[in-house]
Scaffold this active site. Structure first.
Site, PDB file in Angstrom:
ATOM      1  CG  LEU A   1      -1.654   1.245   1.615  1.00  0.00           C
ATOM      2  CD1 LEU A   1      -2.746   1.537   0.589  1.00  0.00           C
ATOM      3  CD2 LEU A   1      -2.274   1.115   3.007  1.00  0.00           C
ATOM      4  CB  SER A   2       1.112   4.170   0.582  1.00  0.00           C
ATOM      5  OG  SER A   2       1.572   5.500   0.564  1.00  0.00           O
ATOM      6  CG  ASN A   3       6.108   5.543   0.067  1.00  0.00           C
ATOM      7  OD1 ASN A   3       5.491   6.167  -0.790  1.00  0.00           O
ATOM      8  ND2 ASN A   3       6.902   6.127   0.945  1.00  0.00           N
TER       9      ASN A   3
ATOM     10  CG  LEU B   1      -4.534  -1.863  -2.073  1.00  0.00           C
ATOM     11  CD1 LEU B   1      -3.954  -3.204  -2.530  1.00  0.00           C
ATOM     12  CD2 LEU B   1      -5.085  -1.997  -0.647  1.00  0.00           C
TER      13      LEU B   1
ATOM     14  CG  HIS C   1      -3.007   7.705   0.550  1.00  0.00           C
ATOM     15  ND1 HIS C   1      -2.565   7.147  -0.634  1.00  0.00           N
ATOM     16  CD2 HIS C   1      -2.027   7.472   1.459  1.00  0.00           C
ATOM     17  CE1 HIS C   1      -1.370   6.620  -0.465  1.00  0.00           C
ATOM     18  NE2 HIS C   1      -1.005   6.796   0.802  1.00  0.00           N
TER      19      HIS C   1
END
Length: 584
Positions: free
Chosen positions: A243-245, A268, A519
């Protein structure tokens, strides 16, 4: 092929009888509750630190509130006994290690041989992705391999020469191997953070970190089940998710997996960019830090949560436009016209109004500055005590002076820290002046590192260029799941151009653009904010289900449009009818 000797000293622990792999015995209610206590706050045990780190990681990612539906409509936190294998691993050519961890459930299914590999979101510690990868994989009998991708909260305090040992406790340099020990640090250096001060550009190695975690996971499975060895990509299905980074890291791994180790990838809200497509995070984040506070004063955002921070004295949205005009960044004189001018500039650079409205939360929490400070230091490979734009991380002493409580806060850094100070008793200092808009000079300096022509600006852009994604193999199943209203990593700057590039290159990714999702699922617990949005995690779990069905059962990949009927949660509890989660 994947010898454990490659990874040095391995710490092996067992977790049973009220101390499991998924929640450290807390269960869903305990994870959502008050911070797990320490019997001796200044000297927590490794077990206590692990429990608190797992709890902090869950709370930082998932919406565990009573209205969010976790545990009833989606997700679960069963008791999962098992073992953990962890070490500090170092990539060839790197100066600092990345922490890697393998969780092996007692119910590991040796017939299907499933390994989930994941990277932490943001700059979080090793358990950062447990609410995604662990929550999906462990109950299914999969082993889960984690990497902190050379970030995390193994903070080093130069004032007492202490850092974080492999078990999470604090130790002096030279006593035991530490998660991070900066070179040449002095007592005036403040707090050293691995992501910012390692001397590496860890983002350039995100894909290598993930693939290294794969090799670690396979080697530890050999150790856990020697009678079943060897575990290899040929006999073990390996799914990467993040997820994210962490989402960006697994997509980077997909492009660098020349050995064909990965069977599928599920990303994601990925922080991803391709050379010549979209925009790198440092570009649009430094732009948002400068312009978004002024743009949010426009009438278009009158009802946006967090757009007008009530406790700001004086209010930031009334000042940023005037401050930017004084710095020659805006030409209008009236506040409303300044807001419109800033808004027009952001729209012209690709920002969409829904992303800006949600980005107000990042603005009010000062996230843009917080994260770009660390990125700038990493890109420029700056040591502790010499961060760009005069920034520094300093201990936050209670009442302005050192007291015993500071030792209590410091002891919990590994468990409580996000990897991106400020927070958990650490201040971000510097980059300010004595004006009514004191953070603007530092933000302008950071922005100049992207737009300027000096030596540091050129070096920073070269470092960012080294983080661009490479093309994955053409038969690798890739799922990209992104919130349509993501205000931190806008989908138009990241996933959309990445998916378009893949398709233009002959690949066939599955792209779920989730309406009303943003987010931070954890932010959905905030009043008014959660009413307007839908969670992203259930779609991540569904994508993992479909990825597994594809690689293990030969099922066809789903279509892009499967999530189009999702609706906001509304003021009451989340309902099943509001989630258009694809069925498996």
């Amino acid at each position: 092929m994947y010898a454990s000797e490659e990874f040095g000293a391995i710490r092996v622990t067992t977790h049973r009888h009220g101390d499991d792999l998924l929640s450290a015995g807390l269960g869903l209610r305990g994870l959502a509750g008050a911070p797990a206590p320490f019997a001796q706050p200044a000297a927590p045990t490794p077990e206590e630190l692990r429990r608190r780190a797992i709890q902090s990681s869950w709370k930082g990612i998932a919406d565990l509130g009573p209205l969010g539906g976790f545990g009833t409509l989606y997700g679960q936190v069963p008791d999962v006994p098992g073992r953990e294998f962890t070490t500090f691993a170092t990539l060839p050519g790197a100066q600092a290690s990345h922490r890697v961890l393998l969780q092996v459930p007692d119910a590991f299914d040796r017939t299907k041989r499933c390994l989930v590999v994941t990277a932490s979101p943001g700059t979080r510690g090793i358990y950062g992705s447990i609410a995604l990868a662990g929550a999906w994989g462990l109950p299914k009998g999969c082993a889960v391999a984690y990497t902190d991708k050379a970030a995390g909260s193994g903070y080093f305090d130069t004032t007492d020469d202490s850092g974080v040992a492999l078990d999470g406790t604090r130790a002096k340099a030279g006593e035991v191997p530490l998660e991070f020990e900066p070179k040449g640090a002095t007592t005036l250096g403040g707090i050293a953070v691995k992501h910012a001060h390692s001397g590496d550009n860890p983002e350039a190695d995100w894909g290598r970190h993930v693939l290294h975690a794969v090799r670690f996971g396979l080697a530890m499975l050999d150790r856990a089940f020697p009678e079943e060895a060897p575990f290899t990509p040929g006999n073990t299905r390996i799914i990467a998710t993040g997820l994210s980074n962490g989402g960006g890291a697994v997509l980077r791994a997909a492009g660098e997996d020349t050995d064909g180790m990965l069977a599928a990838v599920v990303a994601l809200a990925p922080n991803i960019h391709v050379a010549g497509h979209g925009r790198p995070f440092f570009d649009y984040a430094t732009e948002a830090a400068v312009l978004l506070p002024a743009a949010l004063a426009a009438g278009a955002f009158d009802d946006a949560p967090f757009a007008r921070v009530a406790n700001a004295q004086p209010p930031a949205w009334a000042l940023r436009g005037a401050s930017l005009r004084l710095h020659g960044r805006l030409s209008e004189t009236l506040p409303t016209a300044q807001a419109s001018e800033a808004l027009a500039m952001l729209r012209a650079s690709g920002w969409r109004d829904d992303a800006m409205a949600v980005g107000a939360s990042s603005t009010s929490l000062d996230l843009w500055r917080t994260v770009t400070v660390a990125y700038a230091s990493a890109y420029l490979r700056r040591p502790v005590g010499d961060m760009p734009c005069g920034y520094q991380y300093r201990p936050q002493h209670t009442g302005g002076m050192a007291r015993p409580v500071d030792a209590i806060v410091r002891a919990a850094w590994w468990a409580d820290g996000s990897g991106s100070p400020p927070g958990a008793g650490i201040l971000l200092t510097g980059g300010t002046d004595l004006s009514l808009d004191p953070t603007l000079p530092g933000n302008l300096c950071l922005r100049e590192l992207w737009t300027g022509q000096g030596g540091d600006a050129r070096r920073l852009r070269e470092a960012v260029a080294a983080t661009a994604a490479a093309l994955p193999r053409d038969d690798l199943p890739i799922f990209v799941v992104h919130g349509a209203q993501d205000g931190l990593i806008p989908v138009g700057f990241s996933s959309e151009p990445y998916v378009t590039w893949l398709r233009a290159s002959g690949r066939s990714p599955v792209f779920w653009k989730v309406p009303y999702a943003q987010h931070f699922d954890a932010f959905l617990a905030f009043p008014d904010f959660g009413d307007r949005h839908a969670p992203l995690l259930p779609f991540g779990y569904a994508a993992l289900d479909r990825a597994w069905a594809c690689v293990a059962e030969g099922r066809a990949l789903p279509e892009d449009a499967a999530v189009r009927d999702t609706r906001p949660r509304g003021p009451g509890p989340l309902t099943a009818s509001a989630l258009a989660v694809p069925a498996t």
